[in-house]
Every structure is written in structure tokens, then in C-alpha cells.
Design an enzyme around this catalytic site. Structure first.
Site, PDB file in Angstrom:
ATOM      1  N   ALA A  19       0.863  -1.171   0.000  1.00 29.73           N
ATOM      2  CA  ALA A  19       0.000   0.000   0.000  1.00 29.73           C
ATOM      3  C   ALA A  19       0.904   1.227   0.000  1.00 29.73           C
ATOM      4  CB  ALA A  19      -0.939   0.006   1.211  1.00 29.73           C
ATOM      5  N   GLY A  21       0.821   4.162   1.349  1.00 33.62           N
ATOM      6  CA  GLY A  21       1.100   4.787   2.629  1.00 33.62           C
ATOM      7  C   GLY A  21       1.984   3.948   3.541  1.00 33.62           C
ATOM      8  N   HIS A  22       2.200   2.699   3.181  1.00 30.39           N
ATOM      9  CA  HIS A  22       3.087   1.829   3.941  1.00 30.39           C
ATOM     10  C   HIS A  22       4.478   1.792   3.304  1.00 30.39           C
ATOM     11  CE1 HIS A  22      -0.105  -0.398   6.366  1.00 30.39           C
ATOM     12  NE2 HIS A  22      -0.779   0.422   5.588  1.00 30.39           N
ATOM     13  N   ILE A  23       4.508   1.813   1.969  1.00 30.84           N
ATOM     14  CA  ILE A  23       5.773   1.696   1.249  1.00 30.84           C
ATOM     15  C   ILE A  23       6.589   2.987   1.316  1.00 30.84           C
ATOM     16  CG2 ILE A  23       6.779   1.418  -1.069  1.00 30.84           C
ATOM     17  CD1 ILE A  23       4.427  -0.509  -1.650  1.00 30.84           C
TER      18      ILE A  23
END
Length: 344
Positions: A19, A21-23
Site C-alpha cells: 500500500a 502509505g506503507h511503502i
């Protein structure tokens, strides 16, 4: 002798949920680790490779700004709609992810000159800590939400305080270092009305696996969340290394950003933004699965705007050379090097 002159390379593997916002926070952390002499690799599921190449300006899928990219299977084909059933997807990822990641480690990190000294995951792939333990590699987690949420979830999943229940849904909660929290202040995942099935189980696994982590890093900075960070010091310390945000937010050159796009921007939004006066719009990211019931306006928005300038100044100071977050990252690097047995 400088780190870059060592014959034995210090390798760090970051493992992310696919995702944006995670990467991106992991990529920005990775860039700082590279700048301090470490060799950094990002491992992410294969769907990321396809989306990154389609929507981002990245021209190669082998590396981004010195960070090597590797891909592992989540158990589904590229064509499968992962949003169709998020519970099924998370269960399948939890089943296939550990074996895929373990094979990736065996295939890419071997020999005396390319051994892993640390694995860093983020919260949506908590099983990475199990894989790290299996391979006897120290593990860290990058917590990508505010430290205040880290404190809330830690107290909830460890039964350290009472939280709202079906029989008492309006209970308020008082946590150390935080103001009194009412039901509307708490994240949905700790409420009896929580609409998400698999995610509370995921967070339970995250906090169960904390004992397997050597470090918890936070995408925040000490000056912003001093009380919340201090309140966790005796329970399960979190080390602030942020903010891991685009340079433009801190008033720096946007071309220096390492972040990628996995989705095509909505032209109507971009057109509206382009017609607003400079510095007149504040964007607050709440994540991709939240449903907002209102837009912040009126006195609340004016108060928020007044605080933004101070937030930006403090954030720039935290990530600058010698700032609180920069020092925490350097301490983290020094501990990785010390654990690997490499002498400088």
C-alpha cells in the site's frame, strides 16, 4: 575506517505491505539509512511492481535511489482484485507471505559478504518478525501511525486498561501521556462497533510479536509527541525517526523525494488544487480505509492552520543533521553495525 570501505557489507531488508502509505515511509527511511552507509533492499508483493511501473515515474523496477527492489508472492495472481475481500486477502497473505519471504532471503542474502544484519517491517505484515526469528536476524518495526495510536493499541491488546465494551460503549479512557479519550477520539479497531473483521486480529498479532522485535521505530518526531513517546519508555519504547514525509512538506526540493505513486491522481482534485492560492490548503492524511463524516472547517481549521507553521519548523529541525530524529537513526545504524560484529 569508514563503513563504506568495509569488505563486509551491512545489509538491511525492509518488508512492506503493498500500500502506498506503507511503502513510502519505508522508502524514505531507507534513503536515510543508505546515506549513512548501509545497503538497503525493499521487499514487497508482486502487485506493487505492476502498479509502480504503471502510475509512477520510476523507469526501472530493480531499484529506487540506491534501494534495491525485490518481490515476493502474496498467493494471488496479478489480476486478482485484492480489495474485493480484504479479510480473505489478509488471511492468504499471512499464509503465503512467510514462506515467500523466507525463500527470498535464502535466494538473495547468503555468503559472508551479503548477509542480512536487520529486517524492518511495518504493522500490516507482522509475520515478518516470525521469519526474522527463524533466520536469527534482528528485527525492527516501523510504526507508520502517530505514537499516540501506538500507545492506545499497546494498552488495548495487552489488557492494561479498560476500553469501551458492548455493555459500556461510551466509556472514556485515560492513558499516560494522553488527554482523556472519549469514544469518538479512539480508533475504530478498539471499539465494539468496529466494522473491520481481519484488521483487529492483525493488530493483535502485531502487539503479540513485539517481544520478537529489537527495535520499534516511529514515523513521528519527539518534539511533536513527547508525552506519548515518554509514556511508552518503560513498556515498549518507540524511537522517533520521522517525519518520513515528502521533502516539499518541509519546504525542501520536491525533486528529492523517493516516494512512488501506485494510483493515478484524480484530475478534478488536481485542477481544484491548482486554482487555490499558494499555501492555502492543508492536506491531512487519515489513511485509505477511513470514512470521514465531516470536513474540518470553521474555528477548528483556523486553529489547525496556526499550528502548521510551528509543526513544520520543528519537523525540519528533527530531521536535520544532529536533530532528534537524525540522532535516533544514527543510534539505530550504530546498533545494527554493532550487532553484526563489524568493526569500524
Amino acid at each position: 575506517m569508514a563503513l563504506n570501505e568495509q569488505k563486509e557489507e551491512i545489509h538491511v531488508l525492509m518488508v512492506a505491505f503493498a500500500a502506498q502509505g506503507h511503502i513510502n515511509p519505508l522508502l524514505r527511511l531507507g534513503k536515510r539509512l543508505v546515506s549513512k552507509g548501509l545497503h538497503v533492499t525493499l521487499a514487497v508483493t508482486e502487485i506493487f511492481q505492476q502498479r509502480m511501473f504503471k502510475f509512477s515515474s520510476v523507469t526501472t523496477t530493480n531499484s529506487i535511489s540506491g534501494i534495491q527492489l525485490l518481490f515476493y508472492s502474496d498467493g494471488f495472481t496479478i489480476e486478482y482484485d485484492r480489495k474485493a475481500n480484504i479479510d480473505l486477502y489478509m488471511e492468504t497473505l499471512n499464509k503465503f507471505g512467510p514462506l515467500s519471504l523466507s525463500n527470498l532471503i535464502k535466494n538473495h542474502f547468503h555468503g559472508e559478504h551479503k548477509k542480512l544484519s536487520c529486517i524492518i517491517n511495518n504493522p500490516f505484515v507482522p509475520w515478518v518478525a516470525d521469519v526474522a526469528e527463524e533466520h536469527k536476524i534482528p528485527c525492527a518495526m516501523l510504526w507508520i501511525q502517530p505514537c499516540a495510536l501506538y500507545a492506545i493499541y499497546h494498552h488495548f491488546h495487552n489488557n492494561l486498561l479498560q476500553f469501551p465494551t458492548p455493555t459500556n460503549p461510551d466509556m472514556s479512557v485515560q492513558l499516560p501521556g494522553l488527554p482523556l479519550l472519549h469514544t469518538h477520539d479512539l480508533p475504530s479497531f478498539v471499539l465494539p462497533s468496529n466494522p473491520f473483521g481481519s484488521l483487529p486480529k492483525l493488530f493483535a498479532q502485531v502487539f503479540k510479536n513485539l517481544k520478537k522485535l529489537k527495535w520499534v521505530l516511529g514515523n513521528t518526531f519527539y518534539e511533536l509527541e513527547r508525552e506519548a513517546i515518554d509514556s511508552m519508555a518503560e513498556l515498549c519504547p518507540i524511537r522517533a525517526v520521522g517525519p518520513l514525509v515528502p521533502p516539499s512538506i518541509l519546504g525542501e526540493d520536491p525533486n528529492l523525494d523517493i516516494g512512488i505513486e501506485m494510483w493515478e491522481p484524480q484530475e478534478s482534485c488536481m485542477e481544484w488544487l491548482n486554482h487555490q492560492p499558494p499555501s492555502s490548503v492543508i492536506y491531512v492524511s487519515f489513511g485509505s480505509i477511513i470514512v470521514l463524516s465531516e470536513i474540518m472547517a470553521g474555528p477548528r481549521s483556523e486553529e489547525f492552520k496556526k499550528n502548521v507553521a510551528e509543526f513544520k519548523r520543528a519537523a525540519r529541525a528533527a530531521v536535520a543533521d544532529g536533530g532528534s530524529s537524525d540522532r535516533n537513526i544514527q543510534d539505530f545504524v550504530d546498533e545494527i553495525i554493532g550487532h553484526s560484529g563489524t568493526s569500524l
